[in-house]
Design a protein around this motif. Structure first.
Motif, PDB file in Angstrom:
ATOM      1  N   HIS B  28       0.816  -1.200   0.000  1.00  0.00           N
ATOM      2  CA  HIS B  28       0.000   0.000   0.000  1.00  0.00           C
ATOM      3  C   HIS B  28       0.856   1.259   0.000  1.00  0.00           C
ATOM      4  O   HIS B  28       0.337   2.366   0.124  1.00  0.00           O
ATOM      5  N   GLY B  29       2.151   1.090  -0.127  1.00  0.00           N
ATOM      6  CA  GLY B  29       3.049   2.239  -0.025  1.00  0.00           C
ATOM      7  C   GLY B  29       2.789   3.309  -1.072  1.00  0.00           C
ATOM      8  O   GLY B  29       3.133   4.468  -0.878  1.00  0.00           O
ATOM      9  N   ASP B  30       2.141   2.932  -2.193  1.00  0.00           N
ATOM     10  CA  ASP B  30       1.884   3.915  -3.234  1.00  0.00           C
ATOM     11  C   ASP B  30       0.787   4.890  -2.831  1.00  0.00           C
ATOM     12  O   ASP B  30       0.757   6.023  -3.292  1.00  0.00           O
ATOM     13  N   TYR B  31      -0.147   4.424  -2.005  1.00  0.00           N
ATOM     14  CA  TYR B  31      -1.336   5.230  -1.742  1.00  0.00           C
ATOM     15  C   TYR B  31      -1.327   5.887  -0.374  1.00  0.00           C
ATOM     16  O   TYR B  31      -1.933   6.923  -0.173  1.00  0.00           O
ATOM     17  N   GLY B  32      -0.700   5.266   0.584  1.00  0.00           N
ATOM     18  CA  GLY B  32      -0.654   5.844   1.914  1.00  0.00           C
ATOM     19  C   GLY B  32       0.775   5.864   2.389  1.00  0.00           C
ATOM     20  O   GLY B  32       1.685   5.546   1.634  1.00  0.00           O
ATOM     21  N   PRO B  33       0.979   6.267   3.622  1.00  0.00           N
ATOM     22  CA  PRO B  33       2.350   6.228   4.139  1.00  0.00           C
ATOM     23  C   PRO B  33       2.869   4.802   4.170  1.00  0.00           C
ATOM     24  O   PRO B  33       2.127   3.874   4.489  1.00  0.00           O
ATOM     25  N   GLY B  34       4.098   4.635   3.810  1.00  0.00           N
ATOM     26  CA  GLY B  34       4.671   3.295   3.832  1.00  0.00           C
ATOM     27  C   GLY B  34       5.555   3.091   2.627  1.00  0.00           C
ATOM     28  O   GLY B  34       5.770   3.993   1.832  1.00  0.00           O
ATOM     29  N   GLY B  35       6.073   1.909   2.494  1.00  0.00           N
ATOM     30  CA  GLY B  35       6.971   1.603   1.396  1.00  0.00           C
ATOM     31  C   GLY B  35       7.941   0.519   1.818  1.00  0.00           C
ATOM     32  O   GLY B  35       7.801  -0.075   2.889  1.00  0.00           O
TER      33      GLY B  35
END
Lengths: 116, 139, 168
Positions: B28-35
């Motif tokens: 989900h790193g593309d849409y919210g915080p994270g990666g």
């Protein structure tokens, strides 16, 4: 506003100096590493606080959003944190080796053993 | 291995959720915080928790250190490999737009995904490996 | 800041490691307030989680109590005070906090924010910049982590072999 507007830098400077003091004054190598970590976090805070825009939101784009805070410092610091923990682990590894070789992690005692 | 029953049961319950959350952050790193970086750390800490509570031997059975060592290299290889694939497709190093013939922005998406996967794999396995080397030295 | 100062005074290393975890966690909440959600996420997971665990394992391999230093603290304090004073002296030249017209916000950042949706279809600008615009950088950083992992293994991982040699 003109003078009080810089309070983020004051906090950064104080934190940085606390870390700096720990690094140069304390003899315990483990403590030195934690001081270095504090210094590092102060630098992170400096970058992140520069990227903040008054009234801005997190830089995740959605319709009607904005203004967004500057994403560039976030990217730089994000990788810096992870690299920081990797180098911290390397430093801790060195400390453990020193402890095994000298039986102590205090700088003064190591120096005494080196040149008696 | 710790003898505290409560700790063991709670940790057993928590670990699947930690790993799931790690995967969620990765995807989900593309849409919210994270990666990749965060996901790798969370995923790795799930394994580290397992190793702390159930002992290093049990952890080694789940994640053999030989495999973890290979995974570290694999992550960097995936990252750099993505770059070479785009080069083979006739573009520049890490030019993701070429990964999809029809829509360059989809190609960007694939590129970012595979690069993040590489980062996540490397970070997670380095964290596990570092913990294992530190902890196995205790004996 | 109070936590930071306590870290300096305490000599029990166990408490220091735990406090530095708390410090990282507070730092993460400050980052959330400053809109850097990605960074806060990382700081919470890395600083408060992994660093504390690593610190504790390293602690179990070394001594727990720090010894009182034998030299006087005046010279280091002086150096720190002078450096801090110089840094504070130059702060008024910096752009003030939250100012949208600061030079940082006018170089490449607007381009990243405006172009990242059409160019990459990724709403999280931080991810887009990290993996796409600055792909080389991130590759380098991954390699740094890779190298650090190898370094730790080289430093600490040889024990088993040595023990076997010792037994012979």
């Amino acid at each position: 506003m003109s003078l009080l507007g810089h309070y983020n830098y004051w906090i950064v400077v104080v934190l940085m100096m606390v870390g700096f003091y720990v690094v140069i004054d304390r003899g315990n190598l483990l403590k030195k590493l934690i001081g270095l970590n504090m210094f590092q976090t102060a630098v992170f805070l400096l970058y992140i606080s520069m990227g903040k825009i008054e009234g801005g939101t997190a830089p995740i784009i959605w319709e009607g959003g904005g203004p967004y805070s500057n994403p560039l410092p976030h990217v730089l610091i994000l990788t810096a944190i992870v690299v920081g923990v990797a180098t911290l682990a390397l430093g801790l590894g060195l400390v453990v080796r020193i402890r095994e070789a000298y039986g102590t992690v205090e700088e003064d005692e190591i120096r005494e053993q080196d040149d008696p | 291995m710790t003898d505290l029953l409560v700790l063991r049961v709670v940790v057993k319950l928590l670990i699947p959720f930690i790993l799931l959350f790690g995967l969620y952050v990765q995807m989900h790193g593309d849409y919210g915080p994270g990666g990749g970086f965060q996901a790798g750390v969370i995923f790795g800490s799930g394994f580290i928790l397992y190793g702390m509570v159930f002992g290093l031997e049990t952890m080694e059975r789940v994640a053999p250190m030989r495999l973890i060592g290979v995974m570290i290299g694999l992550g960097v290889l995936i990252y750099a490999g993505t770059g070479y694939v785009t080069m083979a497709l006739g573009g520049l190093f890490l030019e993701y737009g070429l990964l999809d013939h029809h829509d360059p922005s989809h190609g960007q998406h694939y590129g970012i995904f595979s690069v993040e996967a590489g980062v996540g794999i490397t970070v997670a396995s380095v964290m596990i490996l570092i913990f294992h080397t530190f902890a196995s030295r205790k004996g | 800041m109070v936590v930071a100062l306590t870290i300096v005074w305490l000599r029990n290393m166990f408490a220091v490691v735990m406090l530095s975890g708390i410090y990282s966690f507070l730092m993460a909440s400050i980052f959330v307030v400053l809109d850097a959600v990605d960074v806060a996420f990382t700081e919470a997971a890395v600083g408060a989680g992994i660093s504390t665990v690593l610190g504790l394992t390293a602690l179990s391999l070394t001594t727990e109590r720090e010894k009182t230093p034998r030299h006087r603290p005046f010279l280091p304090l002086f150096v720190v005070a002078v450096t801090g004073a110089v840094l504070l002296y130059v702060t008024p030249d910096m752009p003030s906090f939250g100012d949208a017209s600061a030079p940082v916000h006018h170089h490449v950042a607007p381009r990243y924010i405006e172009d990242s949706i059409p160019a990459t279809t990724v709403p999280n600008v931080v991810t887009a910049v990290l993996a796409s615009y600055r792909g080389y950088d991130t590759l380098g950083e991954t390699t740094v982590i890779f190298t650090a992992g190898i370094g730790v293994v080289l430093l600490l991982g040889r024990r088993r072999k040595k023990q076997q040699e010792g037994e012979k």
